[in-house]
Design an enzyme around this catalytic site. Structure first.
Site, mmCIF file in Angstrom:
data_model
loop_
_atom_site.group_PDB
_atom_site.id
_atom_site.type_symbol
_atom_site.label_atom_id
_atom_site.label_comp_id
_atom_site.label_asym_id
_atom_site.label_seq_id
_atom_site.Cartn_x
_atom_site.Cartn_y
_atom_site.Cartn_z
ATOM 1 N N LYS A 24 31.438 47.097 52.513
ATOM 2 C CA LYS A 24 30.910 45.841 51.967
ATOM 3 C C LYS A 24 30.493 46.095 50.520
ATOM 4 C CE LYS A 24 27.443 42.241 52.961
ATOM 5 N NZ LYS A 24 26.368 41.789 53.866
ATOM 6 N N SER B 295 26.784 37.027 55.728
ATOM 7 C CA SER B 295 27.385 37.339 54.460
ATOM 8 C C SER B 295 28.456 38.419 54.512
ATOM 9 C CB SER B 295 26.295 37.789 53.480
ATOM 10 O OG SER B 295 25.721 39.006 53.913
ATOM 11 N N SER C 52 23.603 38.760 59.030
ATOM 12 C CA SER C 52 24.872 38.913 58.307
ATOM 13 C C SER C 52 25.862 39.922 58.865
ATOM 14 C CB SER C 52 24.611 39.282 56.862
ATOM 15 O OG SER C 52 24.332 38.120 56.134
HETATM 16 N N1 GLN Z 1 22.410 33.854 56.403
HETATM 17 C C1 GLN Z 1 21.157 34.474 56.102
HETATM 18 C C2 GLN Z 1 20.762 34.147 54.684
HETATM 19 O O1 GLN Z 1 21.453 33.435 54.064
HETATM 20 C C3 GLN Z 1 21.212 35.944 56.357
HETATM 21 C C4 GLN Z 1 21.929 36.697 55.315
HETATM 22 C C5 GLN Z 1 21.959 38.166 55.594
HETATM 23 O O2 GLN Z 1 21.692 38.609 56.713
HETATM 24 N N2 GLN Z 1 22.228 38.927 54.551
HETATM 25 O O3 GLN Z 1 19.774 34.577 54.203
#
Ligand code: GLN
Length: 494
Positions: free
Chosen positions: A79, A158, A182
């Protein structure tokens, strides 16, 4: 042994390399070719074929001498939130475009030390803020899965690029990060396995910070055994991260087949939320039956503060993000947009360098941290975080793990969700509590939605007991007999 190299699990590829059925270079070349053929998915921000082939060649030499390490010659995707020395690391943001870190993150260093091959850096929501991989400066990621109406679907976010890559056969496994879901939500949307380990299990050093008290690295893989293999390689005590844990790291792979006989599985009634679809609810029921049939005892439990988790998360995560992102000022990293004064340089760089969602989070964060609102929002959210944590502590007096769905719905089309950010935030309703309480949780592909899209089930464990998740996850995976390669439409299987 399966003949398609792109369908192998890590464990199968490891065996194939050891038995010299194929070489690390052959395996890597197969993946690089598939990546070239699937650029329309936009899973990678940067491909690193030269590095990959150089690493694979070295692995082959070591394998020939019988010196292979845990991930020797296995092609992984990283990532693009993990700093890789001398290789562009963007966090999906314009502000870091062209940034080549002078250091390697502990996670990627650990993987390299185990002999892994790096295929490239995967796409993500900007600074990991999002649930659909649509906030990346480098464009959204398309899921390899298709619905009958043919619309492009989100792979989740994400870690959407990582999940799409593993699901489409463009990497055997990948690293992800999970601040509020995410790893688990993209895993659920793409029919892959994703584990967020206990906070502190994996070092955060060199992982671009979003919300430091919530961020954890973890793997996205094709099955539960692979998740165990990856996590063992990624986890370490790291003196460079003061929140990293010095607890012993068990041999996770060993426990995978141990089953759940005699274990108690909690079912929290507060997770039966209004927005959960019927197919998600019936999969949850099915999961309960599978665990029961495998000898687990099902126990109804309460997690009374669940309904406050999402608002609490969306106060704390932006607050921490606003502090962490203050460093991108146009002076030290990446993009610089000049102005007449220093203040103008900051303003111009940050206005142009950050996308809308990141700017929104910074504004929310600075607001809840501002003198007049600090007690009303930030301090209150911290108190609720303690209550959410306490709910789980009380539950784990009675049960060994907790079963819930991972997401309220299957993957949605990229153009289908409302532009209202709060609607997007609701995606995380089943995952964020785990981050607030710093617990480990795994998402395992367990079935299909009514439109034929993957759905995951989530198992939550007590702190530092990932073992129980690998045991339970394996039982669910076997019972579900989920066969992704039979369904995929635009993956390398075709
Ligand atoms: N969807 C969540 C956010 O937008 C979690 C994102 C994540 O876990 N990096 O904050």
């Amino acid at each position: 042994m399966k003949t398609n190299l792109l369908h192998l699990t890590l464990a199968e590829a490891r065996d194939g390399l050891k038995k010299k059925i194929f070489s690390a270079v052959e395996l890597t070349e197969a993946y690089l070719k598939a990546m070239g053929e699937h650029r329309h998915l936009n899973a990678y921000i940067l491909e690193t074929p030269e590095l990959a082939l150089e690493q694979a060649l070295k692995s082959d030499k070591r394998l020939a001498k019988g010196e292979g390490r845990a991930l020797e010659g296995l092609p992984l995707a990283i990532k693009d939130l993990f700093c890789t020395e001398g290789i562009q690391t963007t966090a999906g943001s314009h502000i870091l475009e062209g940034f080549k870190p002078p250091y390697e993150s502990t996670i990627t260093q650990n993987l390299k030390n185990e002999g892994a091959v790096f295929l490239g850096k995967t796409n993500l929501d900007e600074f990991a803020m999002g649930s659909a991989n649509i906030t990346s400066y480098f464009g959204s990621v398309n899921s390899p899965w298709k619905r009958q109406d043919g619309k492009e679907l989100t792979p989740g976010g994400s870690s959407g690029g990582a999940a799409a890559a593993v699901s489409a056969g463009l990497a055997i496994a990948a690293t992800g990060s999970d601040t509020g879901g995410s790893i688990r939500q993209p895993a659920s949307f793409t029919g892959t396995v994703g584990i967020k380990p206990t906070y502190g299990r994996c070092s955060r050093w060199g992982m671009v910070a979003f919300a430091s008290s919530l961020d954890q690295a973890g793997p996205i893989t094709r099955d539960v055994r692979d998740a165990a293999i990856m996590l063992e390689a990624m986890a370490s005590y790291d003196p460079k991260d003061s929140t990293s844990s010095s607890r012993e790291i068990p041999c996770f792979e060993k426990v995978v087949g141990q089953g759940v006989k005699g274990l108690r599985v909690g079912i929290p009634k507060e997770y039966r939320l209004d927005g959960l679809r019927d197919d998600v609810l019936s999969l949850w029921e099915q999961g309960i039956k599978w665990l029961q049939e495998a000898g687990a005892e099902i126990v109804n439990i309460n997690l009374p503060h669940t309904k406050y988790s999402l608002p609490t998360y969306y106060v704390l995560a932006p607050a921490e993000a606003s502090a962490n992102l203050a460093r991108y000022d146009g002076v030290r990293y990446g993009l610089r947009v000049r102005g007449k004064t220093l203040d103008e340089l900051y303003e111009n760089t940050r206005s142009e360098g950050f996308g809308e969602e990141v700017q929104r989070r910074i504004l929310i964060g600075t607001y809840v941290l501002s003198a007049g609102y600090f007690d009303a929002y930030y301090v209150k959210a911290q108190k609720i975080r303690a209550l959410v944590t306490h709910d789980f502590e009380a539950a784990f007096q009675k049960v060994d793990m907790i079963l819930t769905p991972t997401t309220p719905t299957p993957a949605f089309a990229l153009d289908e969700r409302s532009t209202d950010p709060v609607v997007m935030y609701l995606n995380d309703v089943l995952t964020v509590s785990v981050n607030l309480a710093r617990l480990p949780a795994i998402s395992v592909p367990a079935g299909f939605s009514q439109e034929g899209l993957p759905l995951g089930l989530q198992l939550i464990g007590p702190a530092f007991d990932e073992n129980v998740l690998f045991r339970g996850g394996r039982v669910l995976e076997e019972a579900a007999n989920f066969q992704p390669w039979l369904h995929k439409k635009s993956s390398s299987s075709l």
